[in-house]
Design an enzyme around this catalytic site. Structure first.
Site, PDB file in Angstrom:
ATOM      1  N   LYS A 253       0.804  -1.221   0.000  1.00 50.65           N
ATOM      2  CA  LYS A 253       0.000   0.000   0.000  1.00 50.65           C
ATOM      3  C   LYS A 253       0.833   1.266   0.000  1.00 50.65           C
ATOM      4  CE  LYS A 253      -1.226  -0.592   4.864  1.00 50.65           C
ATOM      5  NZ  LYS A 253      -2.328  -1.072   5.695  1.00 50.65           N
ATOM      6  N   ARG A 254       2.124   1.147   0.129  1.00 48.89           N
ATOM      7  CA  ARG A 254       2.944   2.352  -0.017  1.00 48.89           C
ATOM      8  C   ARG A 254       2.940   2.821  -1.470  1.00 48.89           C
ATOM      9  NH1 ARG A 254       7.683   0.287   1.219  1.00 48.89           N
ATOM     10  NH2 ARG A 254       6.679  -1.475   2.237  1.00 48.89           N
TER      11      ARG A 254
END
Ligand code: GLU
Length: 486
Positions: A253-254
């Site tokens: 999710k970065r």
């Protein structure tokens, strides 16, 4: 024997898009072969347990149309379907392994294990536990356990030989047993490890095809050893490639949102999500990019599964979502906007079909709808200066000229015999010629008067939908604003 597949998510957070990707393969294979697809919640790691995560996973599956035959919320013949409710079962199997000498109790302290981990591994040896407790006399071990001494249960991995299994996507995999650690099966808190629970459950739940992400492939030899120690036949394994970030790291999710429910909140259609995941993981026989879940189920074949780590591409995903939005009949799109919560509450019913039709070609996400039609809902505030056409910020007409032009537009609009886009366009074009304005200039002024913005849905179609009365009222409002400038 019909295939039984499963998704075995850990309820540790938001439902990850990679989990849905794995679910899609499990679902397609089970559905295509007339088998069953079941859900098992792997919640034995209490430190990572997140309340509500299970419900979100089930919601995501349901939203995507990946229906399952058995699971924690529907029960089934081989439940319970949550591992935390099956602790007794794992303990019984651990006892069986202990009795047969395939497992042993380990009394080593956490400090000792930590120190072992810091030692450099010896060549040709598995890193990890040095098997100290494996040498304990079984009677002595039983006595210490009975006295309440904390311990784990470890698998006694054969010291020689090798372990093999066939992966349906990757062929035969072999590993020397010397490289396999004596893994923990039961932790000191009495909970099983993933390895123990996954093997026992896949067996007791009749799972024939273990289809999961490739990150588990290094665990599979440990599982195979356990199957063998328990005297069980192996299921068929398939390890599917992980979806990757553009830099080929595991999708995280970065770099991209990974919560499938985030996509729902943004207005991705479930049709587009399953299509995109299917496209990433598998190629259709005719190379088609757009397909339904049912078409995917029909065409699904292990031969066409991508084994090279597909790269997630948000632009492509959005493009595909837009394609799905455009494929829907207008009434269906309106119903979907409503059911998914994207229909602005104040949008009058009379405008809905027209507004949806005008927005349909422009949407990449359903979420964009509300902003695009905000001026249908109400007359929005705007800067009066926007009414004056300009070129690179330099006004092309004065405020007084703009005011006059608006008054002439009002009169022409009021007198127009029919109120259709087809009639409005030539009416305004000839007025522009009379005024000596370029028609694009006049349209700019009119667009701002009607939509309160410089960029909007097509002007004359929009005016047709709003109706004459509302448009005249908006032009009146614009005249007032322009007067204040003059
Ligand atoms: N609980 C594991 C996970 O969260 C399941 C792995 C498997 O399918 O064996 O992915």
């Amino acid at each position: 024997m019909t295939p039984r597949t499963r998704l075995a998510p850990s309820p540790t957070g938001e439902p990850h898009i990679g989990n849905m990707y794995v679910a899609l393969f499990n679902w397609a294979f089970a559905r295509q072969t007339g088998g069953q697809f079941l859900i098992r919640i792997e919640d034995t790691d209490r430190s990572r347990f997140v309340e509500g995560a299970e419900a979100m996973i089930l919601e995501a599956l349901q939203w995507l149309g990946l229906d399952y035959d058995e699971g924690p919320d529907r029960g089934g013949p081989v439940g319970p379907y949550r591992q935390s409710q099956r602790l007794e079962i794992y303990r019984e199997h651990a006892d069986r392994l202990l009795a047969a000498g395939h497992a042993y109790r380990c009394f080593c302290t956490a400090e000792r294990l930590k120190e072992l981990r810091q030692r450099p591994p010896q060549a040709g040896q598995a890193a990890g536990y040095d098997r100290l407790c494996r040498a304990l006399d079984p009677a002595e071990s039983a006595r210490r356990a009975a006295a309440g001494e904390p311990h784990t249960v470890r698998l006694a991995v054969p010291l020689e030989g090798e372990t093999r299994f066939a992966d349906g996507l990757r062929g035969e995999i072999t590993i020397a047993n010397a490289m396999v650690d004596d893994q923990v099966l039961i932790k000191s808190d009495g909970f099983p490890t993933y390895h123990m629970a996954v093997v026992v459950d896949d067996r007791l739940m009749g799972v024939t095809h273990v289809i999961r992400a490739e990150e588990w492939i290094t665990s599979t030899p440990k599982h195979v050893l356990l199957y063998q120690a328990l005297g069980w036949e192996l299921p068929q394994f398939y390890h599917v490639s992980l979806i990757r970030n553009p830099d080929r790291s595991k999708l995280s999710k970065r770099k991209n949102p990974t919560n499938v429910l985030w996509y729902r909140r943004e207005g991705f259609l479930p049709e587009a999500v399953v299509n995109y995941l299917g496209m990433l993981g598998h190629s259709m026989p005719d190379q088609r990019e757009i397909f339904t879940l049912a078409e995917f189920r029909e065409a699904f074949s292990w031969q066409r599964v991508n084994t090279t780590g597909p790269v997630f591409d948000m632009d492509k995903f959005e493009w595909l979502n837009g394609e799905w939005i455009r494929r829907m009949p207008v009434e269906d799109l309106a119903a979907r906007l409503r059911s998914e919560g994207f229909m602005p509450a104040g949008l009058p019913d009379a405008y809905v079909p027209g507004a949806v039709k005008l927005m349909q070609p422009r949407l990449k996400r359903l979420k964009e709808f509300a902003d695009g039609v905000a001026f249908f809902v109400s007359r929005l505030p705007y800067e009066p200066a926007l009414l004056i056409p300009d070129k690179k910020g330099k006004p092309l007409h004065t405020a007084a000229e703009t005011c006059d032009a608006l008054a002439r537009m009002r009169a022409a609009l009021a007198a127009l015999p029919g109120w259709t886009a087809a009639a409005l366009e030539p009416g305004m074009r000839s007025l522009a010629a009379d005024l000596g304005w370029k028609h694009a200039e006049l349209y700019t002024t009119l667009r701002v008067a009607i939509t309160c913005r410089r960029i909007s849905t097509p002007l004359f179609e929009t005016m047709e939908i709003l109706g004459r009365e509302e448009c005249l009222a908006r032009v009146d409002g614009a005249i007032e604003k322009a007067q204040a400038l003059a």
